[in-house]
Motif scaffolding. Structure first.
Motif, PDB file in Angstrom:
ATOM      1  N   GLU A   1       0.839  -1.208   0.000  1.00  0.00           N
ATOM      2  CA  GLU A   1       0.000   0.000   0.000  1.00  0.00           C
ATOM      3  C   GLU A   1       0.869   1.252   0.000  1.00  0.00           C
ATOM      4  N   LYS A   2       1.912   1.241   0.816  1.00  0.00           N
ATOM      5  CA  LYS A   2       2.814   2.390   0.870  1.00  0.00           C
ATOM      6  C   LYS A   2       3.575   2.539  -0.439  1.00  0.00           C
TER       7      LYS A   2
ATOM      8  N   GLU B   1       1.400   4.253  -2.879  1.00  0.00           N
ATOM      9  CA  GLU B   1       1.310   5.690  -2.589  1.00  0.00           C
ATOM     10  C   GLU B   1       2.549   6.421  -3.092  1.00  0.00           C
TER      11      GLU B   1
ATOM     12  N   GLU C   1       2.438   6.640  -6.935  1.00  0.00           N
ATOM     13  CA  GLU C   1       1.476   7.628  -7.433  1.00  0.00           C
ATOM     14  C   GLU C   1       2.013   9.041  -7.254  1.00  0.00           C
ATOM     15  N   SER C   2       2.704   9.294  -6.151  1.00  0.00           N
ATOM     16  CA  SER C   2       3.302  10.609  -5.924  1.00  0.00           C
ATOM     17  C   SER C   2       4.392  10.896  -6.947  1.00  0.00           C
TER      18      SER C   2
END
Length: 226
Positions: A122-123, A126, A129-130
């Motif tokens: 999950e991290k 993230e 996506e950043s």
């Protein structure tokens, strides 16, 4: 002002030139950017033009020119006929994660992502996506030499290693072994990182974490020149 313009003009490509080389129209380039198949321009230069004549008249206009990373040339050639934007993003993500997981110094990357010796999916999503957003916005056309997945990972790790080095050694004069380590870090950073336009350099990762400590230790000859 002239130094900034010269740097951008020498290292980036105008929208007109980019379209001419790749055989696409400006409208087609806009669509590629909107579909995230090509990053946004990395720099936009605006100039005010004033024309006067002996007839006591004048004309004023603003000229705006977009400058793209030269890596966009091959990217357009690769993606201009691609009908599935998500396919490109998926390929980019796969290569991004492969480069991150394969890097021998990945523990430096993205703060505590590898703190427990296993990846938090999950991290990781993230983080990707950043970085994807930054890439699409043209930021890595400014920060890295080639705007590739590999460059993004290598620069992230090189910056984090420099930050750690500065935290330990920035308040002291370096010993010979520490100069050797800094020289290696300098080489790793220069392998993937751009010089940044002169007006950006002091506030950039290069200016804050590399130029300053090199200059403080009389290593100006290692500072990347324009």
């Amino acid at each position: 002002m002239e130094d900034n313009f010269n740097y951008i003009n020498e290292n980036y490509i105008t929208e007109d030139h980019l379209c001419n080389i790749t055989g696409i129209t400006k409208d087609e380039l806009v669509v590629l950017i909107q579909n995230h198949l090509v990053p946004e321009a990395s720099y936009i230069i605006s100039r005010n033009i004033k024309i006067t004549s002996p007839l006591n008249d004048e004309f004023q206009s603003e000229i705006t020119e977009k400058y793209f990373s030269k890596s966009c040339i091959s990217l357009i050639q690769k993606n201009k006929n691609l009908n599935d934007p998500q396919k490109y993003k998926a390929e980019f993500k796969e290569k991004f994660l492969q480069n991150l997981m394969a890097h021998s110094d990945k523990s430096f990357a993205y703060n505590d992502i590898f703190k427990n010796d296993f990846s938090n999916q999950e991290k990781l999503n993230e983080i990707f996506e950043s970085e994807w957003t930054a890439y699409c916005n043209g930021i890595y056309g400014i920060c890295t030499l080639h705007s590739t997945e590999e460059d993004i990972i290598k620069k992230e790790i090189a910056v984090k290693k420099l930050i750690q080095f500065n935290e330990i050694f920035s308040q002291k004069t370096l010993a010979a072994s520490e100069i050797k380590e800094l020289t290696k870090l300098n080489e790793e950073f220069n392998e993937v990182a751009e010089r940044f336009a002169p007006y950006q350099r002091k506030a950039s990762s290069r200016g804050k974490y590399l130029d300053c400590i090199l200059e403080k230790n009389n290593l100006e000859h290692l500072v990347k020149k324009y």
